[in-house]
Write an enzyme that holds these catalytic residues in place. Structure first.
Site, PDB file in Angstrom:
ATOM      1  CG  HIS A 113      13.622   2.023   6.484  1.00  0.00           C
ATOM      2  ND1 HIS A 113      12.965   3.165   6.929  1.00  0.00           N
ATOM      3  CD2 HIS A 113      14.215   2.363   5.317  1.00  0.00           C
ATOM      4  CE1 HIS A 113      13.167   4.144   6.071  1.00  0.00           C
ATOM      5  NE2 HIS A 113      13.917   3.688   5.081  1.00  0.00           N
ATOM      6  CB  THR A 145      22.615   1.796  15.851  1.00  0.00           C
ATOM      7  OG1 THR A 145      22.379   2.350  14.555  1.00  0.00           O
ATOM      8  CG2 THR A 145      23.051   0.344  15.738  1.00  0.00           C
TER       9      THR A 145
HETATM   10  C1  GAR Z   1       5.554   0.031   6.950  1.00  0.00           C
HETATM   11  O1  GAR Z   1       5.708   0.142   5.559  1.00  0.00           O
HETATM   12  C2  GAR Z   1       6.907   0.182   7.635  1.00  0.00           C
HETATM   13  O2  GAR Z   1       7.958  -0.409   6.930  1.00  0.00           O
HETATM   14  C3  GAR Z   1       7.057   1.676   7.657  1.00  0.00           C
HETATM   15  O3  GAR Z   1       5.779   2.160   7.999  1.00  0.00           O
HETATM   16  C4  GAR Z   1       4.786   1.244   7.512  1.00  0.00           C
HETATM   17  C5  GAR Z   1       3.896   0.862   8.657  1.00  0.00           C
HETATM   18  O4  GAR Z   1       2.801   0.098   8.220  1.00  0.00           O
HETATM   19  N1  GAR Z   1       8.063   2.085   8.609  1.00  0.00           N
HETATM   20  C6  GAR Z   1       8.866   3.117   8.434  1.00  0.00           C
HETATM   21  O5  GAR Z   1       8.809   3.852   7.469  1.00  0.00           O
HETATM   22  C7  GAR Z   1       9.885   3.334   9.539  1.00  0.00           C
HETATM   23  N2  GAR Z   1      10.961   4.166   9.115  1.00  0.00           N
HETATM   24  P1  GAR Z   1       1.955  -0.765   9.267  1.00  0.00           P
HETATM   25  O6  GAR Z   1       1.561   0.158  10.408  1.00  0.00           O
HETATM   26  O7  GAR Z   1       0.757  -1.205   8.482  1.00  0.00           O
HETATM   27  O8  GAR Z   1       2.804  -1.913   9.730  1.00  0.00           O
END
Ligand code: GAR
Length: 198
Positions: A113, A145
């Site tokens: 996250h 969780t």
């Molecule tokens: C990343 O920044 C990840 O941390 C976020 O989405 C992006 C995906 O990038 N995830 C969340 O916000 C989950 N709550 P990616 O597809 O290039 O890995």
């Protein structure tokens, strides 16, 4: 062999970083682990093609085709379970999972996250950090969780928030850290569960 299944929804840059680390750091030999499959809830997710170029099995379970979260999660679990996963990795997987799904993979389901949890769970984390006047921001890898973006923290990395940052510039700085942190956190998890020392 420990199978890792990665769930994505989009570009999959975190997934790609994990796949590169698994190859570079020889997870198969060191931890007897491999990326068995990449599964997306969106057919257009760019990460699917990247996974395929690495010879990794891919699958799509389109959430729009299911009437309820429970029905989607059941279908997703079937696809995931086909790979008998030791670890399920959420990497930009933008669906809220049901308690049934989370419970099924308890202790072997992790997420990344883009904030320093417990600050800023949910969406628009970078803008919220800027609006709050935070001087630092960052990223968290945690066990999943039933509560969204909560659960035991496995690893975190911190970046500065600069005076002229926009959500986009901050997101880019955080994402670069994500690509370092997530593979390291997974390697740590694999080392723990295989009794090896990193
Ligand atoms: C990343 O920044 C990840 O941390 C976020 O989405 C992006 C995906 O990038 N995830 C969340 O916000 C989950 N709550 P990616 O597809 O290039 O890995």
């Amino acid at each position: 062999m420990k199978n890792i299944v990665i769930l994505i929804s989009g570009g999959g840059s975190n997934m790609a970083a994990i796949v590169r680390a698994a190859e570079r750091d020889r997870w198969a030999e060191r931890f007897s682990a491999r990326i068995a499959a990449v599964v997306s809830n969106k057919p257009e997710a760019g990460g699917l093609a990247i996974a395929a170029t690495h010879g990794i099995a891919t699958a799509v379970v389109p959430h729009k085709e299911f009437p309820t979260r429970e029905a989607f999660d059941e279908a997703l679990a079937k696809v995931v379970d086909a790979h008998a996963p030791a670890l399920v990795v959420l990497a930009g997987f933008m669906r809220i999972l049901t308690p049934g799904f989370v419970g099924r993979y308890a202790g072997r389901l992790i997420n990344i996250h883009p904030s320093l949890l417990p600050a800023f769970p949910g969406l628009h984390t970078h803008q919220r950090a800027i609006d709050a006047g935070c001087k630092v921001a960052g990223v968290t890898v945690h066990q999943v969780t039933t509560e969204l973006d909560h659960g035991p923290i496995l690893a975190q990395a911190v970046v500065p928030v600069l005076p002229d940052d926009t959500a986009a510039t901050l997101a880019g700085r955080v994402l670069a850290q994500e690509h370092q942190l997530y593979p390291r956190a997974i390697a740590g998890w694999l080392a723990d569960t295989s009794g090896h020392i990193l």
